[in-house]
Design a protein around this motif. Structure first.
Motif, PDB file in Angstrom:
ATOM      1  N   ALA A  25       0.824  -1.208   0.000  1.00  0.00           N
ATOM      2  CA  ALA A  25       0.000   0.000   0.000  1.00  0.00           C
ATOM      3  C   ALA A  25       0.857   1.255   0.000  1.00  0.00           C
ATOM      4  O   ALA A  25       0.472   2.278  -0.545  1.00  0.00           O
ATOM      5  N   SER A  26       2.034   1.180   0.622  1.00  0.00           N
ATOM      6  CA  SER A  26       2.885   2.357   0.735  1.00  0.00           C
ATOM      7  C   SER A  26       3.460   2.793  -0.605  1.00  0.00           C
ATOM      8  O   SER A  26       4.028   3.875  -0.709  1.00  0.00           O
ATOM      9  N   SER A  27       3.358   1.951  -1.643  1.00  0.00           N
ATOM     10  CA  SER A  27       3.933   2.309  -2.935  1.00  0.00           C
ATOM     11  C   SER A  27       2.883   2.791  -3.926  1.00  0.00           C
ATOM     12  O   SER A  27       3.131   2.830  -5.121  1.00  0.00           O
ATOM     13  N   ILE A  28       1.699   3.151  -3.440  1.00  0.00           N
ATOM     14  CA  ILE A  28       0.605   3.606  -4.294  1.00  0.00           C
ATOM     15  C   ILE A  28       0.219   5.023  -3.904  1.00  0.00           C
ATOM     16  O   ILE A  28       0.147   5.356  -2.728  1.00  0.00           O
ATOM     17  N   GLN A  29      -0.011   5.864  -4.901  1.00  0.00           N
ATOM     18  CA  GLN A  29      -0.543   7.186  -4.630  1.00  0.00           C
ATOM     19  C   GLN A  29      -1.664   7.483  -5.619  1.00  0.00           C
ATOM     20  O   GLN A  29      -1.641   7.025  -6.762  1.00  0.00           O
ATOM     21  N   ALA A  30      -2.656   8.221  -5.164  1.00  0.00           N
ATOM     22  CA  ALA A  30      -3.797   8.592  -6.004  1.00  0.00           C
ATOM     23  C   ALA A  30      -3.854  10.110  -6.092  1.00  0.00           C
ATOM     24  O   ALA A  30      -3.705  10.802  -5.098  1.00  0.00           O
ATOM     25  N   ILE A  31      -4.051  10.614  -7.306  1.00  0.00           N
ATOM     26  CA  ILE A  31      -4.162  12.056  -7.520  1.00  0.00           C
ATOM     27  C   ILE A  31      -5.523  12.347  -8.133  1.00  0.00           C
ATOM     28  O   ILE A  31      -5.867  11.821  -9.187  1.00  0.00           O
ATOM     29  N   PHE A  32      -6.301  13.173  -7.438  1.00  0.00           N
ATOM     30  CA  PHE A  32      -7.619  13.589  -7.914  1.00  0.00           C
ATOM     31  C   PHE A  32      -7.437  14.924  -8.642  1.00  0.00           C
ATOM     32  O   PHE A  32      -7.118  15.938  -8.022  1.00  0.00           O
ATOM     33  N   THR A  33      -7.632  14.903  -9.957  1.00  0.00           N
ATOM     34  CA  THR A  33      -7.209  16.030 -10.791  1.00  0.00           C
ATOM     35  C   THR A  33      -8.317  17.023 -11.098  1.00  0.00           C
ATOM     36  O   THR A  33      -8.039  18.062 -11.699  1.00  0.00           O
ATOM     37  N   GLY A  34      -9.557  16.724 -10.717  1.00  0.00           N
ATOM     38  CA  GLY A  34     -10.633  17.651 -11.055  1.00  0.00           C
ATOM     39  C   GLY A  34     -10.750  17.820 -12.559  1.00  0.00           C
ATOM     40  O   GLY A  34     -10.722  16.848 -13.317  1.00  0.00           O
ATOM     41  N   ASP A  35     -10.842  19.067 -13.004  1.00  0.00           N
ATOM     42  CA  ASP A  35     -10.950  19.350 -14.436  1.00  0.00           C
ATOM     43  C   ASP A  35      -9.619  19.769 -15.052  1.00  0.00           C
ATOM     44  O   ASP A  35      -9.579  20.187 -16.212  1.00  0.00           O
ATOM     45  N   THR A  36      -8.530  19.692 -14.298  1.00  0.00           N
ATOM     46  CA  THR A  36      -7.239  20.099 -14.856  1.00  0.00           C
ATOM     47  C   THR A  36      -6.658  19.024 -15.757  1.00  0.00           C
ATOM     48  O   THR A  36      -5.845  19.321 -16.632  1.00  0.00           O
ATOM     49  N   LEU A  37      -7.046  17.781 -15.551  1.00  0.00           N
ATOM     50  CA  LEU A  37      -6.542  16.679 -16.369  1.00  0.00           C
ATOM     51  C   LEU A  37      -7.647  15.669 -16.588  1.00  0.00           C
ATOM     52  O   LEU A  37      -8.350  15.288 -15.650  1.00  0.00           O
ATOM     53  N   PHE A  38      -7.815  15.261 -17.844  1.00  0.00           N
ATOM     54  CA  PHE A  38      -8.651  14.121 -18.202  1.00  0.00           C
ATOM     55  C   PHE A  38      -7.763  13.112 -18.905  1.00  0.00           C
ATOM     56  O   PHE A  38      -6.686  13.458 -19.409  1.00  0.00           O
ATOM     57  N   SER A  39      -8.197  11.873 -18.965  1.00  0.00           N
ATOM     58  CA  SER A  39      -7.416  10.883 -19.705  1.00  0.00           C
ATOM     59  C   SER A  39      -7.452  11.242 -21.186  1.00  0.00           C
ATOM     60  O   SER A  39      -8.505  11.302 -21.804  1.00  0.00           O
ATOM     61  N   GLY A  40      -6.272  11.518 -21.748  1.00  0.00           N
ATOM     62  CA  GLY A  40      -6.180  11.896 -23.151  1.00  0.00           C
ATOM     63  C   GLY A  40      -6.203  13.384 -23.408  1.00  0.00           C
ATOM     64  O   GLY A  40      -6.114  13.815 -24.557  1.00  0.00           O
ATOM     65  N   GLY A  41      -6.313  14.208 -22.361  1.00  0.00           N
ATOM     66  CA  GLY A  41      -6.362  15.648 -22.586  1.00  0.00           C
ATOM     67  C   GLY A  41      -6.452  16.417 -21.292  1.00  0.00           C
ATOM     68  O   GLY A  41      -5.946  15.976 -20.254  1.00  0.00           O
ATOM     69  N   CYS A  42      -7.125  17.574 -21.334  1.00  0.00           N
ATOM     70  CA  CYS A  42      -7.257  18.405 -20.140  1.00  0.00           C
ATOM     71  C   CYS A  42      -8.561  19.175 -20.223  1.00  0.00           C
ATOM     72  O   CYS A  42      -9.275  19.117 -21.234  1.00  0.00           O
ATOM     73  N   GLY A  43      -8.858  19.903 -19.164  1.00  0.00           N
ATOM     74  CA  GLY A  43     -10.074  20.685 -19.140  1.00  0.00           C
ATOM     75  C   GLY A  43     -10.014  21.872 -20.086  1.00  0.00           C
ATOM     76  O   GLY A  43      -8.933  22.318 -20.496  1.00  0.00           O
ATOM     77  N   ALA A  44     -11.189  22.386 -20.446  1.00  0.00           N
ATOM     78  CA  ALA A  44     -11.249  23.547 -21.337  1.00  0.00           C
ATOM     79  C   ALA A  44     -10.456  24.703 -20.738  1.00  0.00           C
ATOM     80  O   ALA A  44     -10.485  24.946 -19.539  1.00  0.00           O
ATOM     81  N   GLN A  45      -9.756  25.429 -21.597  1.00  0.00           N
ATOM     82  CA  GLN A  45      -8.864  26.497 -21.152  1.00  0.00           C
ATOM     83  C   GLN A  45      -9.659  27.790 -21.025  1.00  0.00           C
ATOM     84  O   GLN A  45      -9.658  28.641 -21.894  1.00  0.00           O
ATOM     85  N   PHE A  46     -10.338  27.954 -19.886  1.00  0.00           N
ATOM     86  CA  PHE A  46     -11.153  29.144 -19.672  1.00  0.00           C
ATOM     87  C   PHE A  46     -10.307  30.354 -19.295  1.00  0.00           C
ATOM     88  O   PHE A  46     -10.691  31.486 -19.550  1.00  0.00           O
ATOM     89  N   GLU A  47      -9.185  30.131 -18.624  1.00  0.00           N
ATOM     90  CA  GLU A  47      -8.305  31.219 -18.214  1.00  0.00           C
ATOM     91  C   GLU A  47      -6.865  30.827 -18.517  1.00  0.00           C
ATOM     92  O   GLU A  47      -6.538  29.646 -18.633  1.00  0.00           O
ATOM     93  N   GLY A  48      -6.006  31.821 -18.607  1.00  0.00           N
ATOM     94  CA  GLY A  48      -4.599  31.526 -18.851  1.00  0.00           C
ATOM     95  C   GLY A  48      -4.334  31.198 -20.316  1.00  0.00           C
ATOM     96  O   GLY A  48      -5.118  31.524 -21.209  1.00  0.00           O
ATOM     97  N   CYS A  49      -3.218  30.525 -20.563  1.00  0.00           N
ATOM     98  CA  CYS A  49      -2.806  30.219 -21.925  1.00  0.00           C
ATOM     99  C   CYS A  49      -2.238  28.807 -21.966  1.00  0.00           C
ATOM    100  O   CYS A  49      -2.255  28.084 -20.968  1.00  0.00           O
ATOM    101  N   GLU A  50      -1.729  28.412 -23.123  1.00  0.00           N
ATOM    102  CA  GLU A  50      -1.184  27.072 -23.287  1.00  0.00           C
ATOM    103  C   GLU A  50      -0.040  26.812 -22.318  1.00  0.00           C
ATOM    104  O   GLU A  50       0.128  25.688 -21.834  1.00  0.00           O
ATOM    105  N   LEU A  51       0.738  27.835 -22.009  1.00  0.00           N
ATOM    106  CA  LEU A  51       1.835  27.657 -21.056  1.00  0.00           C
ATOM    107  C   LEU A  51       1.326  27.277 -19.673  1.00  0.00           C
ATOM    108  O   LEU A  51       1.972  26.513 -18.955  1.00  0.00           O
TER     109      LEU A  51
END
Length: 317
Positions: A25-51
């Protein structure tokens, strides 16, 4: 990425007892990404830029322990749609010029996602492994590597393959488990046989490598040596594109830098009726190089809590 102030949460494995994966169990980590990351892409860029998006993905890599299995939990089930979009981009852009393993990995991931969603129960495609996502998500290795190359060039360092995660060589450490038939465990998503990451469900080999391996097997090759040889063959499709240079009169790598510069000078000279001044040409080249280095540092070196796009608190200079 997505919106300024978006948060991700990382949890370390606790008391899993090996039920989800064949690892402590100690070698597993889970990251809850919300809308910042989807499998195969990311959330719509409502603010900021590609950078900002690149900065977000670089931060995610930096905050992940390479020695641990990382599971990503996106906020929405958009996998099949995003992978279909990326396949369309690939066919119009890089599929014919990149090593075939990358495109086959993308096809594999899309097939798995589309198949699971087409079932009557619409099985989820998430969570996903970070290692597999680095192969198929355009914002990870394939997008960030160019910034690494810019910094290596600016520092006059030799080019190294510093981002190799995403090829089969990096997936030998952990495999998801399937419970025995007499097991009393409840059958969850992992225990139902998730197996390899979706981008590794299908494998492709070069025919010439396969035939040579077959002959060596018939000649007595076996044991660990055969296993290692097969692993090298599987990796080879990620290391180099299909080449034709020995069979035709053209180089597979395109024009050299000096040749491209000569073509550009000729085009500009024809359009303006005059040869551009060397000083002006050098100034444009130097500015482009400085901009590339600045963008690379923004994406890879700025602390996670600082924005790097138009909302940044200071001017680029």
């Amino acid at each position: 990425g997505h919106t300024v102030g978006s948060l991700m949460f990382k949890l370390l494995g606790q008391d899993l007892g090996g039920q989800l994966v064949q690892a402590p169990a100690s070698s597993i980590q889970a990251i809850f990404t919300g809308d910042t990351l989807f499998s195969g892409g990311c959330g719509a860029q409502f603010e900021g830029c590609e950078l900002d998006i690149e900065h977000c993905f670089a931060t995610l890599l930096e905050s992940s322990d390479a020695a641990m299995e990382t599971l990503l939990y996106p906020g929405h089930e958009y996998t099949a749609m995003l992978l279909e979009h990326e396949m369309s981009n690939a066919l119009g852009d890089w599929a014919a010029t990149s090593p075939p393993g990358r495109f086959i990995g993308l096809c594999s991931a899309f097939y798995v996602a589309a198949h699971r969603r087409a079932l009557r129960d619409k099985l989820p495609t998430v969570p996903v492994r970070l290692s597999g996502e680095r192969m198929i998500n355009p914002h990870f290795d394939h997008g960030l590597k160019r910034h690494v190359e810019v910094l290596f060039k600016a520092a006059s360092l030799p080019q190294l393959d510093v981002m190799t995660v995403g090829t089969p060589s990096s997936h030998a450490s952990l495999q998801l488990s399937v419970p025995a038939k007499n097991s009393s465990k409840e059958g969850g998503y992992y225990e139902a046989g998730m197996g390899a990451a979706p981008s590794q469900v299908l494998a492709v080999l070069y025919r010439a490598d396969l035939e040579a391996f077959r002959k060596d097997l018939q000649a007595g090759l076996g044991g660990p040596e055969a296993a290692e040889r097969l692993a090298r063959i599987e990796r080879s499709v990620f290391d180099a594109s299909v080449i034709s240079e020995k069979d035709d009169g053209f180089g597979d790598n395109g024009l050299e830098a000096e040749e491209e510069a000569a073509v550009e000078r000729e085009v500009l000279g024809s359009a303006l009726g005059v040869e551009p001044a060397q000083e002006e040409q050098n100034e444009r080249t130097d500015k482009a190089d400085r901009d590339d280095v600045m963008n690379a540092l923004k994406a890879l070196a700025v602390p996670a809590f600082l924005p790097v796009g138009p909302k940044a608190p200071c001017r680029d200079e």
